[in-house]
Motif scaffolding. Structure first.
Motif, mmCIF file in Angstrom:
data_model
loop_
_atom_site.group_PDB
_atom_site.id
_atom_site.type_symbol
_atom_site.label_atom_id
_atom_site.label_comp_id
_atom_site.label_asym_id
_atom_site.label_seq_id
_atom_site.Cartn_x
_atom_site.Cartn_y
_atom_site.Cartn_z
ATOM 1 N N GLN A 47 -11.518 -81.253 -15.339
ATOM 2 C CA GLN A 47 -10.899 -80.599 -16.493
ATOM 3 C C GLN A 47 -10.069 -81.637 -17.240
ATOM 4 O OE1 GLN A 47 -7.417 -80.459 -16.403
ATOM 5 N NE2 GLN A 47 -7.200 -81.045 -14.261
ATOM 6 N N SER A 94 -7.137 -80.628 -19.087
ATOM 7 C CA SER A 94 -5.934 -79.926 -19.532
ATOM 8 C C SER A 94 -4.703 -80.823 -19.534
ATOM 9 C CB SER A 94 -5.662 -78.717 -18.619
ATOM 10 O OG SER A 94 -6.723 -77.797 -18.681
ATOM 11 N N GLY A 96 -13.858 -77.036 -16.003
ATOM 12 C CA GLY A 96 -13.289 -76.837 -17.324
ATOM 13 C C GLY A 96 -11.824 -76.411 -17.291
ATOM 14 N N PRO A 97 -11.196 -76.384 -18.485
ATOM 15 C CA PRO A 97 -11.793 -76.762 -19.778
ATOM 16 C C PRO A 97 -11.984 -78.273 -19.894
ATOM 17 C CG PRO A 97 -9.459 -76.327 -20.060
ATOM 18 C CD PRO A 97 -9.775 -75.981 -18.636
ATOM 19 N N SER A 152 -12.786 -81.489 -22.773
ATOM 20 C CA SER A 152 -12.781 -81.881 -24.185
ATOM 21 C C SER A 152 -14.204 -82.039 -24.678
ATOM 22 C CB SER A 152 -12.032 -83.206 -24.345
ATOM 23 O OG SER A 152 -12.730 -84.246 -23.666
ATOM 24 N N GLN A 164 -17.537 -83.088 -22.522
ATOM 25 C CA GLN A 164 -18.726 -82.241 -22.501
ATOM 26 C C GLN A 164 -19.962 -83.050 -22.881
ATOM 27 O OE1 GLN A 164 -18.622 -78.286 -24.277
ATOM 28 N NE2 GLN A 164 -16.394 -78.300 -24.200
ATOM 29 N N SER A 181 -17.563 -70.881 -14.401
ATOM 30 C CA SER A 181 -17.848 -72.303 -14.201
ATOM 31 C C SER A 181 -19.350 -72.563 -14.182
ATOM 32 C CB SER A 181 -17.212 -72.796 -12.898
ATOM 33 O OG SER A 181 -15.803 -72.808 -12.987
ATOM 34 N N TYR A 222 -20.557 -72.416 -17.703
ATOM 35 C CA TYR A 222 -20.067 -73.615 -18.391
ATOM 36 C C TYR A 222 -20.981 -74.802 -18.074
ATOM 37 C CZ TYR A 222 -16.266 -76.435 -20.450
ATOM 38 O OH TYR A 222 -15.507 -77.241 -21.256
#
Length: 393
Positions: free
Chosen positions: A97, A99, A129-130, A132, A136, A156, A159
């Protein structure tokens, strides 16, 4: 003949109760293959009491701790940490992630062996995730850096499949009732005659007000007739913001019998048993919810992220404090336990006949990411130093 060694890339021994439980569960799973397996795991300097854990499990675990070093441009130390292992487990938890840092995914992926002989890697019990837009795209272009990947929730999985183009599976979180039973952790709480205990697990989060949170806790205590409140801080690493926030909430509880209990890595079993003594809970952290749910403790959730909403089978719509008990989502029988995924995979990987197919960062990609991550770290450090100077002046 040398013992086969399994590497474990995780956020272990960093002052986070949930991640330490995951680490212990993964170590236990890795040592149950039937072979005389040694385990080498990442450690961030706050060791758990392995002799005490070994006594509960009934087996001498004694994993080898590997401390991460600075991954400066051109360095190969991280990727060599597990190169001599016969297999590597990656996870669980929310390692991939962005974050908190734009290059967190690289930090964890940097520990994956890149050289021959090729080492098979299983990602298991992982949240995703999340991420950027950059990461991705990067992870989609790279392809899966794992030979097999099992994620811990449906969001997930979606995702990974839709945004990254990975083929993944589903498994449960490492922390479940079967694992807690292995550790000898069982529910002991009772709310009879006002002597029950209200357990609380919070984290600082934008929009969560200490005064309003304390009032909510007070209402739950009155509704269940409990006489004592214990506020558990599951993460005491980094800047300690969760401790400070929880202490703020505790001061707002007025004349109620309340105490703040911060997690110390060495006391993982005592901390878990203290949580097991609660008769009702207000829970914001994922693994406080997992522990209390596994023990059948009624939970009033405070949801702040998709993973916490998903745990209770609720749609995520931002920060939400629930004023009623919410039951955890029930996993279908078809979803295996994380430990049950590890065992057959490791047996195959340790057989020496596993075909490694995972994607590996190229030398140029690695150098570019090392340089970018170092630049971000230097910039942040200089920014903190400048702010500290301004405060003193």
């Amino acid at each position: 003949m040398a013992r086969p060694t399994v590497g474990l890339i995780c956020l272990g021994e960093a002052g986070n109760f949930g991640d330490d439980l995951i680490m212990i569960a993964a170590v236990v799973a890795a040592t149950e293959t039937g072979d005389d397996v040694a385990v080498r795991h990442l450690s961030f300097g706050r060791p758990v009491n392995w002799p005490a854990v070994s006594a509960r499990i009934g087996r001498d675990l004694s994993p080898q701790a590997v401390r991460p070093t600075r991954d400066l441009p051109g360095s190969r130390r991280s990727e060599l940490s597990f190169q001599s292992c016969q297999a590597v487990l990656f996870g669980g938890g929310g390692l991939l992630q962005t974050s908190h840092h734009p290059h967190t995914p690289y930090h964890w992926l940097s520990f994956l062996p890149r050289h021959h002989p090729a080492v098979p890697v299983l990602a298991v019990g992982l949240g995703l995730g999340p991420l950027s837009d950059y990461w991705q795209r990067r992870l989609h272009q790279l392809g899966s850096p794992f030979d097999e990947c099992y994620l811990r929730d449906d969001d997930s999985v979606a995702y990974a499949e839709q945004r990254l183009g990975w083929r993944v599976g589903r498994c449960r979180d490492f922390v479940d009732s079967a694992f807690l039973t292995r550790l000898g952790i069982g529910r002991r709480g009772s709310s009879a005659d006002g002597q029950g205990l209200l357990g609380v697990a919070l984290r600082r989060w934008p929009g969560l007000d200490p005064i309003g949170t304390a009032r909510h806790i007070g209402r739950v205590a009155e509704a269940y007739g409990v006489g004592n409140i214990r506020l558990f801080v599951l993460e005491t690493s980094a800047s300690g913001v969760d401790v400070a926030f929880t202490e703020q909430v505790c001061r707002q509880l007025g004349g109620r019998e309340a105490e703040v209990v911060p997690y110390l890595g060495a006391d993982v079993l005592d901390f878990a048993e203290a949580m097991a003594g609660c008769s009702v809970a207000v829970s914001m952290k994922l693994h406080s919810s997992a522990l209390w749910a596994a023990l059948g403790v009624p939970i009033f959730p405070i949801s702040y992220a998709p993973k916490t909403a998903a745990f209770f089978g609720q749609p995520f719509a931002g920060l939400k404090t629930y004023d009623q008990v919410v039951a955890p989502a029930v996993e279908p029988n078809s979803v295996p336990r994380a430990a049950d995924v590890v065992l057959p995979w490791l047996r195959q990987a340790l057989s020496g006949q596993f075909a490694v197919t995972r994607a590996v960062l190229t030398n140029s990609d690695k150098l570019r990411l090392q340089t970018s991550r170092t630049a971000v770290n230097v910039y942040r450090r200089l920014g903190r130093s400048f702010r500290n100077v301004m405060v003193r002046e």
